[in-house]
Motif scaffolding. Sequence first.
Motif, PDB file in Angstrom:
ATOM      1  N   ALA A 106       0.831  -1.206   0.000  1.00 31.47           N
ATOM      2  CA  ALA A 106       0.000   0.000   0.000  1.00 31.47           C
ATOM      3  C   ALA A 106       0.861   1.251   0.000  1.00 31.47           C
ATOM      4  CB  ALA A 106      -0.921   0.006   1.211  1.00 31.47           C
TER       5      ALA A 106
ATOM      6  N   HIS B 247     -11.726  -6.595   2.973  1.00 28.72           N
ATOM      7  CA  HIS B 247     -11.410  -7.266   1.730  1.00 28.72           C
ATOM      8  C   HIS B 247      -9.893  -7.524   1.740  1.00 28.72           C
ATOM      9  CE1 HIS B 247     -11.029  -7.562  -2.693  1.00 28.72           C
ATOM     10  NE2 HIS B 247     -12.209  -8.124  -2.553  1.00 28.72           N
TER      11      HIS B 247
ATOM     12  N   SER C  73      -3.724  -4.507   3.317  1.00 22.80           N
ATOM     13  CA  SER C  73      -2.461  -3.776   3.230  1.00 22.80           C
ATOM     14  C   SER C  73      -2.668  -2.286   3.500  1.00 22.80           C
ATOM     15  CB  SER C  73      -1.858  -3.999   1.847  1.00 22.80           C
ATOM     16  OG  SER C  73      -0.773  -3.155   1.662  1.00 22.80           O
TER      17      SER C  73
ATOM     18  N   LYS D 163      -7.669  -7.044  -0.335  1.00 25.62           N
ATOM     19  CA  LYS D 163      -6.912  -5.921  -0.882  1.00 25.62           C
ATOM     20  C   LYS D 163      -6.832  -4.769   0.117  1.00 25.62           C
ATOM     21  CE  LYS D 163      -7.534  -6.466  -5.818  1.00 25.62           C
ATOM     22  NZ  LYS D 163      -8.443  -6.153  -6.926  1.00 25.62           N
ATOM     23  N   GLU D 164      -7.857  -4.687   0.994  1.00 26.73           N
ATOM     24  CA  GLU D 164      -7.903  -3.594   1.954  1.00 26.73           C
ATOM     25  C   GLU D 164      -6.885  -3.780   3.083  1.00 26.73           C
ATOM     26  OE1 GLU D 164     -12.087  -3.242   2.753  1.00 26.73           O
ATOM     27  OE2 GLU D 164     -11.817  -1.203   3.467  1.00 26.73           O
TER      28      GLU D 164
ATOM     29  N   GLU E  44     -10.979   1.240  -5.129  1.00 28.60           N
ATOM     30  CA  GLU E  44      -9.619   1.118  -4.603  1.00 28.60           C
ATOM     31  C   GLU E  44      -8.960   2.478  -4.419  1.00 28.60           C
ATOM     32  OE1 GLU E  44      -7.045  -1.862  -6.092  1.00 28.60           O
ATOM     33  OE2 GLU E  44      -8.698  -3.217  -6.537  1.00 28.60           O
TER      34      GLU E  44
ATOM     35  N   GLN F   2       1.994   1.764  -3.436  1.00 33.30           N
ATOM     36  CA  GLN F   2       0.929   2.122  -4.370  1.00 33.30           C
ATOM     37  C   GLN F   2       0.396   3.541  -4.139  1.00 33.30           C
ATOM     38  OE1 GLN F   2      -2.226  -0.744  -4.514  1.00 33.30           O
ATOM     39  NE2 GLN F   2      -3.332   0.368  -6.096  1.00 33.30           N
TER      40      GLN F   2
END
Lengths: 339, 320
Positions: free
Chosen positions: A51, A299, A304, A301-302, A70, A54
């Motif tokens: 994260a 989720h 991180s 993905k969440e 996202e 990103q």
Amino acid sequence: MAEDITISQPPSRWQGATDKFFRGLCYTFAWLSIFLVVLIVFRIAMQAGPAVRQYGLGFLTTKTWDPNQEQFGVLPEIWGTVYTSLLALLIGSAFGVAAAVFMSEGYLGGFIFGILKFFHVQFHPFWGKLPNQAEYTLKNLIELLAAIPSVVYGLWGLFVVIPLIRPACNWLHAKMGWFALFSTDLSGPGVLPAVVVLSIMILPTITAISRHSLSTVPPKLRMAAYGLGATQWETILAVILPTAARGIFAGIILAFGRALGETMALAMLVGNANVLSISLFSPANTLAALLANTFPEAHPKEISVLMYAALILLGITLAVNVIGAAILERTSAGLEGGK
Amino acid sequence: MATQEAAGSSLQTPLPNDVDLNPLSGVDFSELEKSLRRPRTLINVLLSGLVTCMTLLALIPLFSVVWLLLWRGGSKLSLALFTQLPPAPLERGGGFGNAILGTIIIVVLAALLSVPLGVLTAVFMAQASEKNRLATVVRFAAKVLTGFPSILAGVFAYGAVVLTTGGYSAVAGAVAVAILMLPTIMLTAEDALRMVPPKMKEAAIGMGATHTQTVLMVLLPTAFPGILTGIMLAVARAAGETAPLLFTALFSNYWLTSGGHFNLMQPTASLAVLIYNFAGMPFKNQVEMAWAAALVMVLMVLVTNLIGQSLSRQQIQQEE
């Protein structure tokens, strides 16, 4: 010969081996506890890694939190954390230091002593103990405030504080809505109830450390001030508080660290809304509450991203705590040197 | 102030014969009167009153919490609460037996993890010399950990245990709680060990005891009440922690015996999480149950706290 009748003997090989083993064990465990602290930081940082790469620093300055798109930003949470903590600190330190002065000046004991004196029993074997006992009980009661779990405070805030302050808040909003602090109405959870409960939770920390630091002020200083003709409060304000200021300050910083990291009461009372507002009655969110509410149903993905938020919280609280602990260390060292 | 100046000046000037020898002559005694009309006295009284009011005000929440716990939680208290499982929405009755058991299991597991680490580290710190770098660093780390946000212990345990073992479990919760217990145990145990009179240690060493024998047979038994106090305080804090359990032990509506055998590697209920979950529900039964659970939890925490404190008081009396 003495050597023949002595019962003492050098440690056997087994005793020597266990001794080495035990020493090594203690040494290893000491390293292990440092390693644990490093591991905690490292582990959270590692998982925040994706994260961080990103979203970079933009994570700290954007406002949207949208798992579907996202898009993530924690500016409202950082604002909410600092805003609620500072307000709570303001109330908590005013009351905390007041309580510390009340206890260190022995008001309660003096008051009870006065009553006993009125009945001429102040040196009675039973009644004479009462002033000290009352002071002791008061100290324990304040400490008891710290023993109540934070989730119970949350429950209490939800069912007592919010209904209690809601009419007053909505009245203030209706009459003085132009004022930025009152610009929204209190529809339930919000900043103010969270601040009220938070300030109660940090009060014992401030009181305990302040009281300790007030009690280490040398009595000579007080006597000197009285001797010069100062009143009790002139002495407190001009001599005692400035002398103890450093310890009190350290206590306030440590309480600030605690307020920043406090989770449950805020998760229940702050409203968990991704809102950036200066209003006291608007719902808001804090980093810790965000973690508590989002993590269980996050989720993959969440995760991180949440670790990134945790890393920020860790950074802020660690910095505040290290500063507080360092100041406290120095104050006690300074006073000991002065003796 | 006025007294001193007047006294000073009357002593320094040469005294004519007809003058009054009383050094206090010329002092305006009304200036010294302790009257509320004097601003200095008035401010003194007002500030004293203010501090008293603020202290009383600070205690109101405590009484309010205790009163509500007794009133709302106490009215719901019954034996069924301790033996039954949490009710489904709109269902009547039920209890939180599994949550009480879960809390106890998590705290015991956490104590098993943190007590050996904490006490042995404390032994190292207490035995190390003043200048030992490692001991200083460990002590500082422990002090920093005292203010460590409880939710971050949960985040760490999630990353370190839940993700590696592949599921929420009592063990993960215990790891998170153990991190929070560690600094209390470490710092109080070190204090207790340092309070042991050096004479006793020197006597043991003088009789030829090894370092280990001194620690195990002299230091630890003597400091035991103090160490136990620290452990009790840590346990009391741990029993009330919610944040680290939210996403490590999670919650469960069932007993820990799934499929006939006891299993620690599954989601586990705890009183704290039950209160958090039920407080937000719109059902009356659940909210009442949250209050009852809060009462039970506060009682558990307070009893542990009181035992710990009475132990430390006993120790002080012994030393006297």
